[in-house]
Enzyme design. Structure first.
Site, PDB file in Angstrom:
ATOM      1  N   HIS A   1      49.262  46.592  58.416  1.00 43.68           N
ATOM      2  CA  HIS A   1      49.259  48.131  57.733  1.00 43.68           C
ATOM      3  C   HIS A   1      50.454  48.677  58.107  1.00 43.68           C
ATOM      4  CE1 HIS A   1      46.866  50.962  55.530  1.00 43.68           C
ATOM      5  NE2 HIS A   1      47.441  51.853  56.176  1.00 43.68           N
TER       6      HIS A   1
ATOM      7  N   ARG B   1      46.373  55.885  48.835  1.00 44.79           N
ATOM      8  CA  ARG B   1      45.620  55.569  50.079  1.00 44.79           C
ATOM      9  C   ARG B   1      45.146  56.652  50.729  1.00 44.79           C
ATOM     10  NH1 ARG B   1      50.085  51.964  50.382  1.00 44.79           N
ATOM     11  NH2 ARG B   1      49.458  49.599  50.129  1.00 44.79           N
TER      12      ARG B   1
ATOM     13  N   ARG C   1      41.801  56.186  46.192  1.00 44.79           N
ATOM     14  CA  ARG C   1      40.722  55.349  46.817  1.00 44.79           C
ATOM     15  C   ARG C   1      40.048  56.195  47.965  1.00 44.79           C
ATOM     16  NH1 ARG C   1      43.066  50.129  49.792  1.00 44.79           N
ATOM     17  NH2 ARG C   1      43.679  51.809  51.257  1.00 44.79           N
TER      18      ARG C   1
ATOM     19  N   GLU D   1      38.073  42.936  46.662  1.00 42.38           N
ATOM     20  CA  GLU D   1      38.814  42.214  47.916  1.00 42.38           C
ATOM     21  C   GLU D   1      37.679  41.274  48.641  1.00 42.38           C
ATOM     22  OE1 GLU D   1      40.585  46.157  49.821  1.00 42.38           O
ATOM     23  OE2 GLU D   1      38.709  46.660  48.940  1.00 42.38           O
TER      24      GLU D   1
ATOM     25  N   ASN E   1      45.937  41.911  48.934  1.00 42.04           N
ATOM     26  CA  ASN E   1      46.186  41.692  50.397  1.00 42.04           C
ATOM     27  C   ASN E   1      44.628  41.223  51.111  1.00 42.04           C
ATOM     28  OD1 ASN E   1      48.508  42.656  50.315  1.00 42.04           O
ATOM     29  ND2 ASN E   1      48.077  44.717  51.040  1.00 42.04           N
ATOM     30  N   ASP E   2      43.683  41.971  51.001  1.00 41.36           N
ATOM     31  CA  ASP E   2      42.228  41.512  51.502  1.00 41.36           C
ATOM     32  C   ASP E   2      41.713  40.602  50.822  1.00 41.36           C
ATOM     33  OD1 ASP E   2      41.792  43.228  54.039  1.00 41.36           O
ATOM     34  OD2 ASP E   2      41.782  45.033  52.677  1.00 41.36           O
TER      35      ASP E   2
ATOM     36  N   CYS F   1      47.054  45.231  42.908  1.00 39.73           N
ATOM     37  CA  CYS F   1      47.925  46.065  43.800  1.00 39.73           C
ATOM     38  C   CYS F   1      47.929  45.070  45.016  1.00 39.73           C
ATOM     39  CB  CYS F   1      47.200  47.605  44.312  1.00 39.73           C
ATOM     40  SG  CYS F   1      45.647  47.353  45.007  1.00 39.73           S
TER      41      CYS F   1
END
Length: 764
Positions: A365, A472, A508, A606, A629-630, A677
Site C-alpha cells: 500500500h 480509496r 469505493r 479482485e 493488484n489483488d 485500475c
C-alpha cells in the site's frame, strides 16, 4: 564425524551476534574449519556486477590473497560451481582439468576439495569451499553438512553482498553505500534521511533505565491525558452509532485509565530509574496477570482491555519521543520498515522527496500511495539499517530500485540534472492535458485517476484525468483518530464530487484489512489477506457501511456524478445485500427531504470467484472494475508484501492474460462497462497488452496519466494484435514482456520501460 544440528544452530546464533562484515565471515570460516577438522575453509563472494568471484575470507590460505584473488564465472573449480550451481567433491583437485592454480593463495599442498554454491532466493551469492591435504574425497556426511550450512548462511551472506560493506574491508572503495531493493514508485529524489519509527508493541519493549526521571514522569502524564482525550472524543463521536455494549467499553477503558494502580505503579518504577515505557510494560503485565488468574471468564477477558490501554499509552509515549526537525524546510527521504499513510500525512507533501522501506513490495500500500503522489519509492531494501544513517544525504532512484547513502558530489550533481530534466519533461506533457488518449488508428482509451489520500482532488484534473476510477475511501479513515462521522464523510465526499463534476467519480466503500489497518481498530489475523477485509468487514459492521453509504448519497444528491464501487466481492449475496442497503438508505434520505437517486453500483473483480460468477452477479451491478493488484495476488497465490515471493508477482503472468480476456468477454456479453485500475495501468508494457486486449478504460495514479497518454497516442492498436496472439502461447511473464518491449524501444522509451523518451540514467 557426527555433525549434530546443535552445532549448526550454535554457528548461526554466533553469526547473528556479530555485526562487522569481516568478523562474520571470519567466524564462519574459523568455526567450519574446526567443526569439519579441515585445513582450509574459504568464502568467495560475487562482485556487485556478478561477473566475478572474489576471495572474501579464508582460514588456511594466504591472508594476502583476500580481496586480491578474483575468478571469472566458470573459471576454475570455484567458477564452475558458480556457473553450474552444483557442488564439486574431488579427491585430487590439482589434477582436475578445471583447476586453476593461483600462486597468491599458497594452496598447492591441498588436494581434496569440496565446494558448494551459496544461494538466497535463487540468486547466487558466492561459493563456500573446504580443502585438505589427503588425497580422498570428503565423505557424503561432510558434503551433506556443508550443503546444509550453505543453505543457512545464504541469507546472511546475501545481505552482506547487497550491502557492499564486505568490499570496504578488502579494497579501497569510496565511502558511500549503494543499496538495491524492489521498484516501488518511479522517479528520482534527493534529501536527508528521516527515520520513521515503527509502531512498537508493548510486548516488545525492552528493559531501559533513565537518568531523567522528571522528564519520563512528564511524558507519562502527557500520554495519559492524550489517551483520555482520545477515549472521550471517540465515545462522543461514535456514541450514537454504537450498540450499548460497545459504548460501555469506552467507560471501562476510562475507569482503567484512572486506576491508581496504573499511575502509582508506573511512577514508582520511574522513581526507581526505569524509563517510562519499561515502567509501563511492567505495570501493565502485573495488572493483566491479576485479571488472567481470575476464575471468572468476564474478569479474564478484562486482561485484554488493560493491555489495549497499555498499548495506547505506549503509542503516545513513543510519539513524544519523535525528534523535532531542525531544518523545517529541508527536503526529506522518509525511511522505515513500512511507511504508513498516517506517517505521510504528518509531513508537508512538498518536502517528501522519496520513500525508502526495508520491507514490502511493488504493490504494498505504501508503494501504491507513493505512485499516486508521484513520490519515488524503493521497497524491500535488505541490508540497510536506516537508524545508522539518521540525517545522512540520500539519493533515491525508483526507476532502478536503488538508493545511495552519502553520495559523492559528482553523483549528486548527475542526479540533480536528471531530476531537473524529468520536471521539464513533465511540464512539456501539459500540452496533452485536454487531448484524448487515442491511438494513431483511432482506438479511444479513457484515462481516469486513482485518488483518496487528499481531499484536494486537483492533481488528477491538472494532469488530464477524465474522472476518478477509484476513490480509496479508506484513506481518510486511516489518517483519522477514530471512525469519521457521517457528516465528516459527507463534507469530504462532496468536495471530491464537486471538483470532478460532471465527470464520474467511482467511490469505493471502506476497504481495510490485509496491509491496510486502522490505527484505532486493530485486526490481528494469521492470514489477513484471506480474512476479515473489504466488504466482509463492512457487512459485519453494518452501521459503518450504512453511515458511509448515506454520506456518499448525500453528496451525490448535490452533484449527481457518484458511482458506488464495492470491493472484495466473492459471493452473490454480498453485492445483493449492498444494493438493498443503498436502496433503503436512499428511501430514508428521501423521507428526510433529501431527493437522491440510486447511483450506478459496481463491483471490483479482485477475488477469482467473482470472475467466474459474473453472469450471476450481473443483475445486481451496473459496471465492473478489475482490481489488477489483488486479482494478480489471489490468482497467483503470491503475497506481494513477502520479499521471499514478491519477485513472482507480475501482472503479465499468462494466467492474468487468460483472466483479463475472460472478464472482458463476459462483460461484453452481459453489456457491462468494464475498467481496470491498479498499478498495471501505470506499467507501459502492461498498457500495451491491455490496449491490445481491448480495455478502453484505465484508472491510474494522476502522476502517470501524461506518460501513459503519450504512449497511447504514439502507437497503432492494429500493430499490437499479432503480438497479443503470440502472447497467448507464452508460458511465462518474461516471454510476454519480451514480445511487447520492442514496441517501447522503437518509441524511444528507456531500457526499464518506465521512463518516456528523453529520460536518461545517471552514470555511476
Amino acid at each position: 564425524m557426527p555433525h549434530p544440528l546443535a552445532t549448526l544452530t550454535a554457528l548461526v546464533e554466533q553469526i547473528a551476534r556479530t555485526q562487522d562484515p569481516a568478523a562474520i565471515m571470519e567466524t564462519i570460516v574459523q568455526r567450519l574449519s574446526e567443526l569439519l577438522e579441515v585445513e582450509v575453509c574459504s568464502i568467495y563472494l560475487c562482485t556487485p556486477e556478478r561477473d566475478a568471484l572474489i576471495l572474501a575470507s579464508t582460514q588456511g590460505l594466504s591472508d594476502a590473497a583476500v580481496g586480491k584473488v578474483s575468478l571469472a564465472m566458470n573459471e576454475g573449480l570455484v567458477g564452475h560451481i558458480a556457473a553450474t550451481l552444483s557442488a564439486v567433491n574431488l579427491a585430487d583437485a590439482p589434477s582436475d582439468d578445471r583447476f586453476v592454480y593461483i600462486p597468491e593463495t599458497h594452496e598447492k599442498p591441498y588436494h581434496r576439495f569440496l565446494g558448494v554454491p551459496l544461494l538466497h532466493l535463487r540468486k547466487l551469492v558466492g561459493v563456500l569451499v573446504i580443502q585438505g591435504h589427503q588425497r580422498e574425497p570428503f565423505s557424503d556426511e561432510d558434503e551433506a553438512f556443508l550443503i546444509t550450512v550453505a543453505s543457512q548462511l545464504g541469507s546472511t551472506l546475501y545481505q552482506l553482498h547487497r550491502d557492499g560493506k564486505w568490499m570496504s574491508n578488502l579494497q579501497d572503495v569510496s565511502p558511500f553505500r549503494r543499496y538495491t531493493g524492489i521498484k516501488g514508485a518511479p522517479g528520482v529524489g534527493q534529501g536527508r534521511l528521516w527515520l520513521i519509527h515503527p509502531h512498537l508493541s508493548l510486548a516488545d519493549v525492552k528493559e531501559a533505565m533513565t537518568s531523567n526521571p522528571a522528564q519520563q514522569k512528564s511524558d507519562f502524564a502527557d500520554a495519559l491525558e492524550a489517551v483520555r482525550k482520545e477515549l472521550e472524543s471517540g465515545s462522543g463521536k461514535l456514541g450514537q452509532h454504537l450498540p450499548a455494549d460497545v459504548r460501555a467499553l469506552f467507560h471501562v477503558y476510562e475507569l482503567m485509565l484512572q486506576s491508581p494502580e496504573l499511575s502509582e505503579g508506573v511512577l514508582r518504577l520511574i522513581n526507581g530509574g526505569a524509563s517510562a515505557d519499561w515502567a509501563l510494560k511492567q505495570t501493565i503485565d502485573e495488572m493483566a496477570s491479576m485479571f488472567e488468574q481470575s476464575s471468572d471468564p468476564y474478569m479474564q477477558a478484562r486482561s485484554e482491555d488493560i493491555r489495549n490501554i497499555g498499548q495506547r499509552i505506549l503509542n503516545q509515549i513513543l510519539e513524544r519521543d519523535q525528534q523535532v526537525l531542525e531544518a523545517p524546510d529541508e527536503e526529506l527521504i522518509l525511511a522505515g520498515d513500512l511507511i504508513s499513510i498516517a506517517d505521510l500525512a504528518s509531513f508537508p507533501q512538498q518536502r517528501i522527496r522519496g520513500l525508502l522501506c526495508t520491507a514490502g513490495s511493488t504493490l504494498s500500500h505504501t508503494a501504491i500511495v507513493a505512485n499516486a503522489l508521484g513520490i519515488p519509492a524503493v521497497m524491500g531494501v535488505e541490508g540497510l539499517e536506516p537508524e545508522h544513517y539518521r540525517g545522512a544525504r540520500v539519493i533515491i532512484d525508483g526507476n532502478r530500485a536503488e538508493c545511495v547513502v552519502n553520495p559523492p558530489q559528482a553523483l549528486m550533481n548527475e542526479y540533480k540534472r536528471m531530476i531537473d530534466q524529468e520536471q521539464r519533461f513533465m511540464r512539456d506533457l501539459d500540452r496533452l492535458r485536454d487531448m484524448p488518449a487515442e491511438t494513431l488508428d483511432g482506438m479511444r482509451v479513457k484515462l481516469l485517476t486513482n485518488t483518496g489520500l487528499l481531499a484536494d482532488a486537483t492533481p488528477g484534473l491538472q494532469r488530464g484525468a477524465e474522472g476518478v476510477g477509484l476513490y480509496r475511501s479508506e484513506i481518510p479513515f486511516m489518517i483519522h483518530d477514530s471512525f469519521p462521522t457521517e457528516q465528516e464523510q459527507y463534507r469530504l465526499y462532496s468536495k471530491v464530487l464537486k471538483a470532478y463534476a460532471p465527470r464520474p467519480v467511482s467511490m469505493r466503500t471502506l476497504d481495510i484489512g490485509g496491509d491496510k489497518q486502522l490505527p484505532y481498530f486493530e485486526i490481528n489475523e494469521s492470514n489477513p489477506y484471506l480474512g476479515w477485509r473489504g466488504i466482509r468487514f463492512t457487512l459485519d459492521n453494518t452501521q459503518l457501511l450504512v453511515s458511509q453509504i448515506r454520506a456518499m448519497l448525500r453528496a451525490h444528491a448535490e452533484h449527481g456524478n457518484l458511482k458506488l464501487l464495492v470491493p472484495m466481492i466473492s459471493r452473490v449475496d454480498e453485492i445483493k445485500t449492498v444494493r438493498e442497503l443503498v436502496e433503503k438508505a436512499a428511501e430514508a434520505l428521501k423521507r428526510d427531504g433529501i431527493e437522491v437517486g440510486i447511483p450506478e453500483i459496481g463491483m471490483m473483480i479482485e477475488v477469482p470467484s467473482a470472475m467466474l460468477l459474473l453472469p450471476k452477479l450481473a443483475p445486481y451491478i451496473d459496471f465492473v472494475s478489475v482490481g489488477s493488484n489483488d486479482l494478480t495476488q489471489y490468482l497467483l497465490a503470491v503475497d506481494r508484501n513477502n520479499p521471499r515471493v514478491s519477485n513472482l508477482f507480475d501482472n503479465m503472468h499468462p494466467a492474468m492474460l487468460v483472466a483479463l480476456e475472460h472478464i472482458l468477454g463476459q462483460c461484453r456479453q452481459l453489456n457491462l462497462p468494464v475498467s481496470l485500475c491498479g498499478e498495471m495501468a501505470s506499467d507501459p508494457v502492461a498498457v500495451l497488452m491491455l490496449v491490445a486486449l481491448g480495455y478502453d478504460c484505465l484508472s491510474l495514479s494522476a502522476y502517470n496519466i501524461p506518460k501513459i497518454k503519450l504512449l497511447i497516442r504514439s502507437l497503432h492498436h492494429a500493430d499490437l494484435l499479432p503480438l497479443l496472439e503470440q502472447a497467448r502461447h507464452c508460458s511465462d511473464e518474461t516471454q510476454i514482456r519480451a514480445l511487447f518491449s520492442p514496441v517501447l524501444e522503437r518509441l524511444g522509451w528507456s531500457s526499464d520501460h518506465r521512463q518516456p523518451p528523453e529520460q536518461s540514467k545517471p552514470q555511476p
